[in-house]
Design a protein around this motif. Structure first.
Motif, short mmCIF file in Angstrom:
data_model
loop_
_atom_site.label_atom_id
_atom_site.label_comp_id
_atom_site.label_asym_id
_atom_site.label_seq_id
_atom_site.Cartn_x
_atom_site.Cartn_y
_atom_site.Cartn_z
N ILE A 327 0.85 -1.20 0.00
CA ILE A 327 0.00 0.00 0.00
C ILE A 327 0.88 1.25 0.00
O ILE A 327 1.74 1.40 0.87
CB ILE A 327 -0.94 0.03 1.22
CG1 ILE A 327 -1.75 -1.26 1.30
CG2 ILE A 327 -1.86 1.25 1.15
CD1 ILE A 327 -2.63 -1.54 0.11
N LEU A 328 0.66 2.13 -0.97
CA LEU A 328 1.41 3.38 -1.03
C LEU A 328 0.92 4.31 0.08
O LEU A 328 -0.23 4.74 0.08
CB LEU A 328 1.22 4.05 -2.39
CG LEU A 328 1.95 5.38 -2.60
CD1 LEU A 328 3.47 5.22 -2.44
CD2 LEU A 328 1.63 5.96 -3.98
N LYS A 329 1.79 4.60 1.03
CA LYS A 329 1.41 5.39 2.21
C LYS A 329 1.67 6.87 2.03
O LYS A 329 0.88 7.71 2.48
CB LYS A 329 2.17 4.87 3.44
CG LYS A 329 1.78 3.47 3.87
CD LYS A 329 0.34 3.44 4.35
CE LYS A 329 -0.03 2.10 4.93
NZ LYS A 329 -1.41 2.06 5.44
N THR A 330 2.79 7.22 1.42
CA THR A 330 3.16 8.63 1.32
C THR A 330 4.25 8.79 0.28
O THR A 330 4.87 7.81 -0.16
CB THR A 330 3.66 9.17 2.67
OG1 THR A 330 3.92 10.58 2.56
CG2 THR A 330 4.95 8.47 3.11
N GLY A 331 4.49 10.04 -0.09
CA GLY A 331 5.65 10.36 -0.90
C GLY A 331 6.71 11.00 -0.02
O GLY A 331 6.66 10.92 1.21
N ILE A 332 7.70 11.61 -0.66
CA ILE A 332 8.73 12.36 0.06
C ILE A 332 8.61 13.82 -0.33
O ILE A 332 8.10 14.16 -1.39
CB ILE A 332 10.13 11.82 -0.25
CG1 ILE A 332 10.39 11.81 -1.76
CG2 ILE A 332 10.29 10.44 0.35
CD1 ILE A 332 11.78 11.37 -2.14
N CYS A 333 9.09 14.72 0.56
CA CYS A 333 8.72 16.11 0.37
C CYS A 333 9.76 17.07 0.93
O CYS A 333 10.29 16.86 2.03
CB CYS A 333 7.38 16.36 1.08
SG CYS A 333 6.43 17.69 0.36
#
Length: 477
Positions: A327-333
């Motif tokens: 499951i894709l939880k988040t990106g980077i930022c």
């Protein structure tokens, strides 16, 4: 030993504090990033020799970031000029000129909130064996020359053997009204590439490298690299062209890292979300891989070439779980994109150097380990290939396509390696399909950090990637 923090930056610190104090009455936010990074690059072959005190990450300079009326502006300089007050006045004059130009040309302003400025003091000096600025380069040149000479003598049909070594001691200072962060670390990388013609006249390249957090002592590992290259070159010279098709594949940690970098690299850099240039924005909370897929990103994931303590915006390094069991939880930022998206920065705001803009960039990008042995993975393959040797890769973040060019594939039939080698191999596919078909992962995990990564065609920074051996399916050609 500890990598000592820059004496230059320690001396610059009082001046920088006064600069921040002089600018603060005029702006809602002020930060100063100063860098002092020294190192070397040596490149040897049978035909040429190059020794330089610069490389991709050597630099000395300062960038000031300020915020007022919804707009961030930056001003960079190499060395201080005048008193802190005189420098502050010059910065204000230059930035006010920029604002007037924006208003006169009716350029739309993307209003952004104020960056937080919680109090924090941090001083980090990471361990290293030796320092690049203290290295005896003459002795190192002799060592690398010997490797090149031995390479052409021992590697089958070798026309030349290139040896490259790079080491950098990085020191960075980040200041705001409430924060003073300092860090110092050393990273080193080296590689050997041998070239030989096949019977058809095609030039084959056998390549392998070493890298890590630490000093030039890491380059001793090039002796082991050279020992592996004769076998690699023999495999390449005896290789065939692959019959295009979909196959079961096993990726070694280098190719696993290439997939991680290309599949969930730029595609989940969230400044791309702001610009609506990445399909990943639509998949947060959704399945993008099998249950065996867990992916980490961050400077704290591994002690590699990108294991810094804080990024170029003063955000502390992190270990971000981008994908949790498929499951894709988040990106980077980076910090500014996080403000615009209403999320939290992940410590991935990086500059090519002090005179370049911050972008969201990768650090360590890697798949988590599994529970399978490589032997069991090979035994489970009816017909496919073990892929090894990274050459290059590219992705389409807008549509999530991926293309990886692999040096060689070792054929597997009925659970056994046949001895047949194919080269080169181009792997293509749709990212969710590729990750969704991952069915096995080995217990070991390796991180590699040779080379760098650009944002598009520019803005080059250091990155590392890796993971375990993976079994999946892909289209090869």
């Amino acid at each position: 030993m500890k990598a000592p923090f820059s004496a230059y930056l320690n001396g610059f610190l009082p001046w920088a504090r006064q600069l921040v104090d002089a600018l603060q009455p005029h702006y809602d936010y002020v930060s100063v990033l100063s860098t002092d990074s020294v190192g070397f690059t040596i490149a040897m072959s049978q035909r040429s020799k190059s020794v330089s005190n610069t490389n991709m990450t050597t630099e000395r300079g300062t960038v000031v970031r300020v915020y007022r009326d919804g707009l961030y502006s930056e001003y960079a300089f190499n060395t201080p000029c005048g008193t802190p007050q005189e420098a502050a006045d010059a910065i204000r004059t230059a930035l006010d000129r920029q604002l007037k130009l924006l208003h006169r040309t009716h350029t739309p302003v993307y209003e952004t909130g104020t960056l937080p400025d919680e109090p924090l003091e941090l001083f980090v000096e990471k361990e290293t064996g030796r320092l690049p600025e203290s290295e005896n380069l003459e002795s190192l040149v002799t060592f690398l020359t010997g490797l090149s000479d031995r390479g052409v003598q021992t590697i089958p049909s070798a026309l030349d053997c290139n040896v490259r070594a790079m080491s950098t001691h990085i020191s960075k200072l980040f200041l705001t009204g409430n924060r003073c962060l300092r860090q110092s670390y050393v990273y080193t990388e080296g590689a050997i590439a041998a070239f030989a013609p096949s019977e058809s006249g095609e030039l084959k390249t056998a390549y392998k490298g070493v890298s890590g957090l630490g000093g030039p002592e890491i380059l001793d590992g090039l002796c082991g690299v050279l020992d592996e290259l004769p076998k690699l070159m023999t495999d390449l010279l005896g290789s065939e062209k692959i019959v295009p098709g979909e196959y079961e594949i096993i990726t070694d940690p280098g190719i696993t890292g290439l997939i991680a970098h290309e599949a969930f690299g730029h595609g989940v850099e969230m400044d791309m979300f702001v610009k609506e240039r990445a399909l990943g924005a639509d998949y947060i909370g959704k399945r993008v891989g099998s249950d065996l897929v867990t992916m980490h990103e961050g400077a704290r994931c591994a002690e590699s070439v990108t294991a810094y303590a804080f990024d170029d915006e003063g955000t502390l390094a992190d270990d971000v779980i981008e994908i949790d069991r498929g499951i894709l939880k988040t990106g980077i930022c980076d910090a500014l994109s996080a403000l615009r998206l209403g999320t939290t920065p992940t410590g991935n705001g990086k500059r090519e150097n002090f005179a370049h803009k911050v972008y969201t960039r990768m650090t360590n990008t890697m798949f988590d380990s599994g529970t399978d042995s490589v032997e069991d993975m090979i035994a489970s393959v009816r017909h496919g290939y073990l892929l090894s040797g990274t050459e290059s890769g590219m992705e389409d973040p807008k549509h999530w396509g991926i293309q990886c060019i692999v040096s060689r594939g070792y054929e597997i039939k009925d659970g056994k390696l046949t001895g047949k080698v194919v080269s080169p191999v181009i792997m293509t596919g749709y990212v969710p399909d590729l990750l969704g078909s991952i069915s096995m992962a080995s217990t070991d995990r390796v991180v590699e950090g040779n080379g760098g990564c650009g944002k598009g065609y520019k803005e080059w920074v250091k990155v590392a990637d890796g993971g375990p051996y993976l079994k999946t399916k892909a289209r090869l050609g």
